[in-house]
Design a protein around this motif. Structure first.
Motif, PDB file in Angstrom:
ATOM      1  N   PRO A  48       0.807  -1.239  -0.120  1.00 26.45           N
ATOM      2  CA  PRO A  48       0.001  -0.099   0.108  1.00 26.45           C
ATOM      3  C   PRO A  48       0.727   1.282   0.029  1.00 26.45           C
ATOM      4  O   PRO A  48       2.013   1.451   0.194  1.00 26.45           O
ATOM      5  N   TRP A  96      -5.214   4.178  -1.558  1.00 24.82           N
ATOM      6  CA  TRP A  96      -4.087   3.880  -0.884  1.00 24.82           C
ATOM      7  C   TRP A  96      -3.519   2.630  -0.951  1.00 24.82           C
ATOM      8  O   TRP A  96      -2.629   2.124  -0.744  1.00 24.82           O
ATOM      9  N   ASP A  97      -4.463   1.540  -0.754  1.00 25.41           N
ATOM     10  CA  ASP A  97      -4.297   0.144  -0.733  1.00 25.41           C
ATOM     11  C   ASP A  97      -3.675  -0.582  -2.179  1.00 25.41           C
ATOM     12  O   ASP A  97      -2.883  -1.433  -1.904  1.00 25.41           O
ATOM     13  N   LYS A  98      -4.112   0.107  -3.110  1.00 24.26           N
ATOM     14  CA  LYS A  98      -3.623  -0.436  -4.479  1.00 24.26           C
ATOM     15  C   LYS A  98      -3.453   1.075  -5.307  1.00 24.26           C
ATOM     16  O   LYS A  98      -4.056   1.131  -6.251  1.00 24.26           O
TER      17      LYS A  98
END
Length: 168
Positions: A48, A96-98
């Protein structure tokens, strides 16, 4: 005569195609599943937080799995070499995560230090194109907003690992 005109036309078209390709190479590259960090070999897509990249004058890209890495590189004068551009991701637009694409100029970006949101290397510098997005992030996750010119090398320190332990 027609043959010469066709050859000339083909030459002009090839020259224009080469010019077009050169401008594409001046832009940040999209991250793929196989891209790895130029510093530590981590696969960028597996982690992330905002990423970074430098396009060097020779046309090569260095990719960074964390913004602390690119900032540390940009702030170390002994590592400076001619570049076409440095880019980070606008976390006001990227997931944010990917995170994918949403590239902005690293030197005009705003950086949030001290937030309670981790990147691939733990605490990171969250990056934004707009102050309102950076301030909204600070309100939710804490931290403080800095312009690139305000960043100091120790804010992006990569040495020492956990708790900056430099003992063997």
């Amino acid at each position: 005569m027609k043959t010469h005109l066709r050859i000339l036309t083909l030459g002009v078209l090839l020259a224009l195609a080469a010019c077009g390709k050169a401008t594409v190479d001046d832009k940040p590259a999209s991250i793929t599943r196989s891209d790895t960090c130029s510093l530590d070999g981590m696969t960028l897509a597996d982690f992330p937080g905002p990423k970074g990249q430098i396009l060097w004058a020779d046309g090569k890209h260095d990719l960074f799995c964390d913004t602390r890495e690119i900032v540390a590189t940009l702030l170390k004068p002994e590592q400076q070499r001619a570049m076409k551009g440095a880019f980070v991701q606008d976390m006001g637009k990227a997931d944010w995560d990917k995170p994918q694409d949403a590239w902005i100029d690293a030197k005009t970006a705003l950086y949030v230090q001290g937030a309670k949101r981790n990147g691939s290397m733990g605490p990171t510098l969250a990056t934004f194109a707009e102050r309102a997005a950076a301030e909204a992030f600070v309100k939710q996750y804490g931290g403080k907003v800095f312009a690139f010119a305000e960043l100091k090398p120790d804010m992006a320190s990569m040495d020492g690992g956990m708790d900056h332990d430099q003992k063997m």
